[in-house]
Design a protein around this motif. Sequence first.
Motif, short mmCIF file in Angstrom:
data_model
loop_
_atom_site.label_atom_id
_atom_site.label_comp_id
_atom_site.label_asym_id
_atom_site.label_seq_id
_atom_site.Cartn_x
_atom_site.Cartn_y
_atom_site.Cartn_z
N SER A 1 62.04 19.15 93.43
CA SER A 1 60.74 18.49 93.43
C SER A 1 60.22 18.23 92.02
N THR A 2 58.98 17.73 91.93
CA THR A 2 58.31 17.56 90.63
C THR A 2 57.65 18.87 90.21
N ARG A 3 57.56 19.82 91.14
CA ARG A 3 57.07 21.19 90.87
C ARG A 3 55.58 21.27 90.58
N ILE A 4 54.79 20.34 91.06
CA ILE A 4 53.37 20.41 90.72
C ILE A 4 52.56 21.02 91.86
N LEU A 5 51.71 21.99 91.48
CA LEU A 5 50.75 22.55 92.42
C LEU A 5 49.50 21.69 92.26
N VAL B 1 67.77 30.89 109.90
CA VAL B 1 69.10 30.48 109.46
C VAL B 1 69.01 29.22 108.60
N GLU B 2 69.90 29.17 107.63
CA GLU B 2 69.95 28.05 106.68
C GLU B 2 71.41 27.61 106.57
N LYS B 3 71.67 26.31 106.71
CA LYS B 3 73.07 25.87 106.75
C LYS B 3 73.75 25.87 105.38
N GLY B 4 72.97 25.78 104.31
CA GLY B 4 73.55 25.87 102.96
C GLY B 4 73.02 27.13 102.31
N TRP C 1 56.59 16.58 106.26
CA TRP C 1 55.84 16.48 105.01
C TRP C 1 55.14 17.79 104.62
N GLY C 2 55.92 18.86 104.78
CA GLY C 2 55.41 20.15 104.30
C GLY C 2 55.74 20.28 102.82
N THR C 3 54.72 20.29 101.98
CA THR C 3 54.97 20.34 100.54
C THR C 3 55.07 21.80 100.07
N ILE C 4 55.41 21.95 98.80
CA ILE C 4 55.48 23.30 98.25
C ILE C 4 54.06 23.83 98.07
N ASN C 5 53.16 22.95 97.60
CA ASN C 5 51.83 23.47 97.23
C ASN C 5 51.04 24.00 98.43
N GLN C 6 51.40 23.58 99.64
CA GLN C 6 50.64 24.14 100.75
C GLN C 6 51.52 24.94 101.71
N ALA D 1 65.26 19.94 99.43
CA ALA D 1 64.09 19.38 98.73
C ALA D 1 63.37 20.43 97.89
N THR D 2 63.35 21.68 98.37
CA THR D 2 62.61 22.73 97.66
C THR D 2 63.09 22.93 96.22
N GLY D 3 64.37 22.67 95.98
CA GLY D 3 64.89 22.85 94.62
C GLY D 3 64.94 21.55 93.84
N ILE E 1 61.38 26.22 101.39
CA ILE E 1 60.14 26.98 101.16
C ILE E 1 59.31 27.10 102.43
N ASN E 2 59.32 26.06 103.28
CA ASN E 2 58.46 26.13 104.47
C ASN E 2 59.04 27.04 105.55
N GLY E 3 60.36 27.00 105.73
CA GLY E 3 60.98 27.92 106.68
C GLY E 3 60.81 29.36 106.21
C1 LIG Z 1 61.30 14.01 94.33
C2 LIG Z 1 60.38 15.00 94.98
C3 LIG Z 1 59.21 15.39 94.34
C4 LIG Z 1 58.35 16.33 94.94
N1 LIG Z 1 57.26 16.80 94.26
C5 LIG Z 1 56.50 17.79 94.79
C6 LIG Z 1 55.45 18.39 94.04
O1 LIG Z 1 55.22 18.06 92.88
N2 LIG Z 1 54.70 19.36 94.63
C7 LIG Z 1 54.94 19.78 95.91
O2 LIG Z 1 54.23 20.64 96.39
N3 LIG Z 1 55.95 19.22 96.64
C8 LIG Z 1 56.73 18.26 96.11
N4 LIG Z 1 57.77 17.71 96.82
C9 LIG Z 1 57.91 18.05 98.23
C10 LIG Z 1 58.61 19.36 98.44
O3 LIG Z 1 59.66 19.58 97.54
C11 LIG Z 1 59.20 19.38 99.85
O4 LIG Z 1 58.33 18.75 100.75
C12 LIG Z 1 59.43 20.81 100.30
O5 LIG Z 1 60.24 21.48 99.36
C13 LIG Z 1 60.08 20.81 101.66
O6 LIG Z 1 60.46 22.12 101.97
P1 LIG Z 1 61.07 22.42 103.38
O7 LIG Z 1 61.30 23.87 103.45
O8 LIG Z 1 60.19 21.83 104.43
O9 LIG Z 1 62.42 21.56 103.42
P2 LIG Z 1 63.77 21.71 102.58
O10 LIG Z 1 63.57 22.39 101.29
O11 LIG Z 1 64.39 20.37 102.56
O12 LIG Z 1 64.62 22.69 103.49
C14 LIG Z 1 65.13 22.32 104.74
C15 LIG Z 1 66.40 23.13 104.94
O13 LIG Z 1 66.86 23.02 106.29
C16 LIG Z 1 68.26 23.21 106.27
N5 LIG Z 1 68.86 22.73 107.51
C17 LIG Z 1 68.93 21.44 107.94
N6 LIG Z 1 69.56 21.38 109.13
C18 LIG Z 1 69.91 22.64 109.46
C19 LIG Z 1 70.60 23.22 110.57
N7 LIG Z 1 71.06 22.47 111.59
N8 LIG Z 1 70.80 24.56 110.59
C20 LIG Z 1 70.34 25.34 109.57
N9 LIG Z 1 69.69 24.84 108.49
C21 LIG Z 1 69.46 23.51 108.44
C22 LIG Z 1 68.69 22.40 105.05
O14 LIG Z 1 69.94 22.80 104.55
C23 LIG Z 1 67.55 22.66 104.07
O15 LIG Z 1 67.86 23.66 103.11
C24 LIG Z 1 58.67 16.82 96.23
C25 LIG Z 1 59.86 16.45 96.85
C26 LIG Z 1 60.72 15.56 96.23
C27 LIG Z 1 62.03 15.20 96.89
#
Ligand SMILES: Cc1cc2nc3c(=O)[nH]c(=O)nc-3n(C[C@H](O)[C@H](O)[C@H](O)COP(=O)(O)OP(=O)(O)OC[C@H]3O[C@@H](n4cnc5c(N)ncnc54)[C@H](O)[C@@H]3O)c2cc1C
Length: 538
Positions: free
Chosen positions: A54-58, A41-44, A389-394, A50-52, A22-24
Amino acid sequence: MLESLSALQERRFDVLVIGGGINGAAAAQHLAAEGYSVLLVEKGDFASAATGRSTRILHWGIRYLAPEKSPWEFLRHPIGFLKKFRESLVLAREYEEFRSSTPDYLNSYPVFVPFFKNGGVSGWQLDIAALLLGARRKSSSTNYRRYSGRAARDLEAARLIRDHSQITQLLEFEDCQFAWPERMCLDALLDAQRMGACIRNYTRVSGLEYRDGRWSALLEGGDEAASANVWASAIVNTTGVWVDELLRMAAGNLSDKPTQKAVGIKGIHFMAKLPPEFDGKIIVGRNRSNTQLSCIPWRGLHYFGPTEVPYQGDIENVSPTDEEVTFLVNEANHFFPGLGLKMDQVRFAWAGVRAKTYHPEHSVGDPAGTARIHDLSLEGLPKLFTLTWGTINQHRLTARRLVEAVKGVHAPSGKAKPLSYQASINRKALLAGEQKQRSGKLDLSCIVEIARTEYPRTLVDILFRRVDLAWGPFLSGDEVRSIAEAVAPVLHWNAERVSTEVESFVGYMRHQHRYEVPMSAEEQQSDDLSSSARNIAL
Ligand SMILES: Cc1cc2nc3c(=O)[nH]c(=O)nc-3n(C[C@H](O)[C@H](O)[C@H](O)COP(=O)(O)OP(=O)(O)OC[C@H]3O[C@@H](n4cnc5c(N)ncnc54)[C@H](O)[C@@H]3O)c2cc1C
């Protein structure tokens, strides 16, 4: 259209965003809107980490003001408190903004938070916090209310909780649940693409080098067995729990390696069918290890979680273990003593690892604040920004902050364009899930159209992140096969590949979600009935 890797060879971009969570995705969207040429680019698959999971709370900001030790902490650490307060205020604004701009992706519920004797918080402190965050304004959508212990005892939500006679205060307010963070991520990416960004899933950055004032990145494309070298003036590292791995790669043979930025914290959830007394409300308590335990409605079921444990295991393969699910079931039964859940009533579970900001003295990450952007130029890696520590809600706020950081080192090469926060560019994606929930029928033509236009590679990609079908009401094996057969022509799958995809989906549900896909709709119905819960005697 996805650009092929060969078409990307030696291409130059203003910004390379690495990581399609979500943050990228939001960073790519906001950078493209600012006029930057962007490659993400995304490797998967997009949103598969983590984005898929979470607890899904805003969250509305008040939870971030909760004192960690004593309520008087802020007198001893006024600057820390003010920082926390400022962050909470920003979150409260984001909350209101999200509710008004993208209501289609939110389910809103009353939240009940009990406080007990020795809980460290008194009523006036809660009221002041709510007042400061604007919850007591008429325009606020939070419906903040505080009950005394005596008044709380009459509430159904309170009577479900252990030791409810010891409750001294109970808060009720409205919080939102993200209905589908994976799709929000995809929408942001499709919007970025509409504004000219290139996006690619199944493409890993496997080499990074700073040369002649630019970054050179080696991209490798999954089963395409191809690679390409691209150039970018700046890099945004939004790889979640992989951020340090990427930094080590970028540091190459620098003698001083960058310091650790993130710590992986694993969390699990499980779903079960609960008695009707739990319907329509979120209850937030604490487990016996003093971390949060939430009970949240979900499509006729409820889920509990998350756990919060430092994780050193394999980050490519994270799933809930027997031990973790047993722990969480026991904690749910302890907090709600009438529940009596058994392990065989667990319908579905999931696990994820969040990238909290590393702190040498705190094993579960830096307790101060939330999203942090690290400017790596201070550690020998110029024009490289890393998010922890980039969350979904922000995520939108974080994206705006990342744009500001990039602007400080590189100007956009193009013109600004208006972005869109509209819920799903592709309304059909929403409709497929809604229709299945309403009528029990699958709209295969709509799923085929999405498979054709939204770059899935596998059936798991389609059912989890393109149409809203994998999270329930759960599909039978027959339905899974009919979807695989329907999308086969557009994804060029032969009969053998269709069978492999169905098997992989069933295996994925078993290992990642502890869910055994029933072979037919009849088997599904008897499964639903056998896991129903009884009423609780209040
Ligand atoms: C149990 C749990 C509960 C949570 N509850 C909440 C909540 O209630 N509310 C909330 O707002 N947030 C919550 N969060 C936090 C939130 O889900 C994450 O902080 C957020 O989704 C992180 O997003 P991101 O895009 O930073 O990282 P990610 O979603 O982890 O994405 C990072 C991506 O980078 C890719 N990547 C890694 N290395 C490479 C590479 N070399 N080349 C290309 N791609 C690469 C990975 O494949 C991955 O898809 C929770 C998280 C967890 C685990």
